[in-house]
Write a protein that holds these residues in place. Structure first.
Motif, PDB file in Angstrom:
ATOM      1  N   GLU A  12       0.840  -1.192   0.000  1.00 26.61           N
ATOM      2  CA  GLU A  12       0.000   0.000   0.000  1.00 26.61           C
ATOM      3  C   GLU A  12       0.879   1.247   0.000  1.00 26.61           C
ATOM      4  OE1 GLU A  12      -3.974   0.656   2.205  1.00 26.61           O
ATOM      5  OE2 GLU A  12      -2.430   1.567   3.489  1.00 26.61           O
ATOM      6  N   ILE A  63      -3.331   3.307  -2.138  1.00 27.99           N
ATOM      7  CA  ILE A  63      -3.502   2.453  -3.314  1.00 27.99           C
ATOM      8  C   ILE A  63      -2.573   1.246  -3.232  1.00 27.99           C
ATOM      9  CG2 ILE A  63      -1.892   3.852  -4.632  1.00 27.99           C
ATOM     10  CD1 ILE A  63      -3.695   3.382  -7.071  1.00 27.99           C
ATOM     11  N   THR A  64      -3.109   0.095  -3.615  1.00 27.77           N
ATOM     12  CA  THR A  64      -2.323  -1.135  -3.672  1.00 27.77           C
ATOM     13  C   THR A  64      -2.473  -1.722  -5.070  1.00 27.77           C
ATOM     14  OG1 THR A  64      -2.774  -1.562  -1.336  1.00 27.77           O
ATOM     15  CG2 THR A  64      -1.946  -3.410  -2.644  1.00 27.77           C
ATOM     16  N   TYR A  65      -1.351  -2.014  -5.708  1.00 28.21           N
ATOM     17  CA  TYR A  65      -1.332  -2.603  -7.043  1.00 28.21           C
ATOM     18  C   TYR A  65      -0.958  -4.075  -6.934  1.00 28.21           C
ATOM     19  CZ  TYR A  65      -0.931   2.159  -8.986  1.00 28.21           C
ATOM     20  OH  TYR A  65      -1.142   3.477  -9.325  1.00 28.21           O
ATOM     21  N   LYS A 124      -4.126  -4.777 -11.358  1.00 32.10           N
ATOM     22  CA  LYS A 124      -5.269  -4.443 -10.508  1.00 32.10           C
ATOM     23  C   LYS A 124      -4.859  -3.381  -9.494  1.00 32.10           C
ATOM     24  CE  LYS A 124      -7.437  -9.003 -10.493  1.00 32.10           C
ATOM     25  NZ  LYS A 124      -7.883 -10.078  -9.591  1.00 32.10           N
ATOM     26  N   GLN A 125      -5.834  -2.523  -9.152  1.00 28.34           N
ATOM     27  CA  GLN A 125      -5.619  -1.509  -8.132  1.00 28.34           C
ATOM     28  C   GLN A 125      -6.769  -1.556  -7.145  1.00 28.34           C
ATOM     29  OE1 GLN A 125      -5.256   1.395 -11.569  1.00 28.34           O
ATOM     30  NE2 GLN A 125      -4.382   2.558  -9.885  1.00 28.34           N
ATOM     31  N   VAL A 126      -6.447  -1.450  -5.876  1.00 29.46           N
ATOM     32  CA  VAL A 126      -7.440  -1.248  -4.833  1.00 29.46           C
ATOM     33  C   VAL A 126      -7.142   0.146  -4.284  1.00 29.46           C
ATOM     34  CG1 VAL A 126      -8.319  -2.010  -2.596  1.00 29.46           C
ATOM     35  CG2 VAL A 126      -7.576  -3.704  -4.294  1.00 29.46           C
ATOM     36  N   LYS A 163      -8.256   3.179  -1.731  1.00 26.48           N
ATOM     37  CA  LYS A 163      -9.019   3.622  -0.568  1.00 26.48           C
ATOM     38  C   LYS A 163      -9.145   5.141  -0.657  1.00 26.48           C
ATOM     39  CE  LYS A 163      -7.407  -0.208   2.237  1.00 26.48           C
ATOM     40  NZ  LYS A 163      -6.564  -0.601   3.373  1.00 26.48           N
ATOM     41  N   ILE A 217     -14.026   2.311  -1.170  1.00 27.83           N
ATOM     42  CA  ILE A 217     -12.978   1.580  -1.881  1.00 27.83           C
ATOM     43  C   ILE A 217     -13.374   1.416  -3.341  1.00 27.83           C
ATOM     44  CG2 ILE A 217     -11.685  -0.579  -2.029  1.00 27.83           C
ATOM     45  CD1 ILE A 217     -12.043  -0.873   0.996  1.00 27.83           C
ATOM     46  N   TYR A 219     -12.132  -0.327  -7.128  1.00 31.18           N
ATOM     47  CA  TYR A 219     -11.341  -1.417  -7.703  1.00 31.18           C
ATOM     48  C   TYR A 219     -11.173  -1.141  -9.190  1.00 31.18           C
ATOM     49  CZ  TYR A 219     -12.774  -3.598  -3.347  1.00 31.18           C
ATOM     50  OH  TYR A 219     -12.998  -3.864  -2.021  1.00 31.18           O
ATOM     51  N   ARG A 228      -9.329  -2.582 -12.704  1.00 32.45           N
ATOM     52  CA  ARG A 228      -8.693  -3.754 -13.333  1.00 32.45           C
ATOM     53  C   ARG A 228      -8.358  -3.373 -14.766  1.00 32.45           C
ATOM     54  NH1 ARG A 228      -8.809  -9.530 -13.170  1.00 32.45           N
ATOM     55  NH2 ARG A 228      -8.703 -10.387 -15.285  1.00 32.45           N
ATOM     56  N   GLU A 247     -17.118   0.091  -4.200  1.00 31.43           N
ATOM     57  CA  GLU A 247     -17.784  -0.486  -3.045  1.00 31.43           C
ATOM     58  C   GLU A 247     -19.102   0.251  -2.799  1.00 31.43           C
ATOM     59  OE1 GLU A 247     -15.550  -2.059   0.665  1.00 31.43           O
ATOM     60  OE2 GLU A 247     -16.077   0.036   1.058  1.00 31.43           O
TER      61      GLU A 247
END
Length: 155
Positions: A88, A101-103, A112-114, A116, A122, A124, A126, A141
């Motif tokens: 993150e 952000i987490t890749y 992919k990215q998550v 916050k 959240i 998402y 892709r 979300e």
């Protein structure tokens, strides 16, 4: 087992070549449901306008096995962000707000990215990369909607 430096470099270059998207610039050519999904999650009008009216180019460049640099070119600025897969990081958006952000990489050509958001929601993302195009699927979300953005290679 000992591996020579030249063999190690050759292995890394082969891995990078398998990734069709590393180092290529992409520009948006079409989108579906972007405004609708943003309104469904109460995004600010400024963010909606940025998404609708701005068609920046982006590029992801692999620096090593786990590190990438993302470059975003807008009409008036260039943003860069270096990140490590599965870690993150904090990033400042074009509107000045900060996101976490987490890749993650799925295979060689799905990134992919998550994300916050500052409000706790959240998102998402892709990105599915092909040789000359990519499709980004966005889900948020709290909604069952999907948005899709299509890009083509420009360089």
């Amino acid at each position: 087992m000992l591996v020579s430096v030249q063999t190690y470099i050759s292995i890394k270059e082969t891995r990078a070549e398998n990734m069709s998207f590393s180092g290529k610039k992409y520009r948006r050519i079409a989108c579906e449901n972007v405004e609708e999904i943003m309104k469904a999650v109460n995004a600010s009008e400024r963010i909606i306008q940025l998404l609708k009216c701005s068609a920046p180019t982006f590029c992801f460049t692999r620096l090593d096995d786990c590190t990438f640099e993302m470059t975003l070119h807008t009409v008036d600025n260039v943003y860069t962000h270096t990140f490590r897969l599965d870690e993150e990081t904090e990033m400042e958006r074009r509107d000045g707000s900060k996101i976490k952000i987490t890749y993650t990489l799925e295979g060689d050509n799905v990134l992919k990215q998550v994300i916050k958001q500052p409000d706790g929601k959240i998102a998402y993302f892709r990105r599915e990369f092909g040789e000359t195009e990519t499709k980004m699927i966005i889900t948020m979300e709290g909604t069952d909607m999907q948005a899709k953005i299509y890009y083509e290679v420009v360089e």
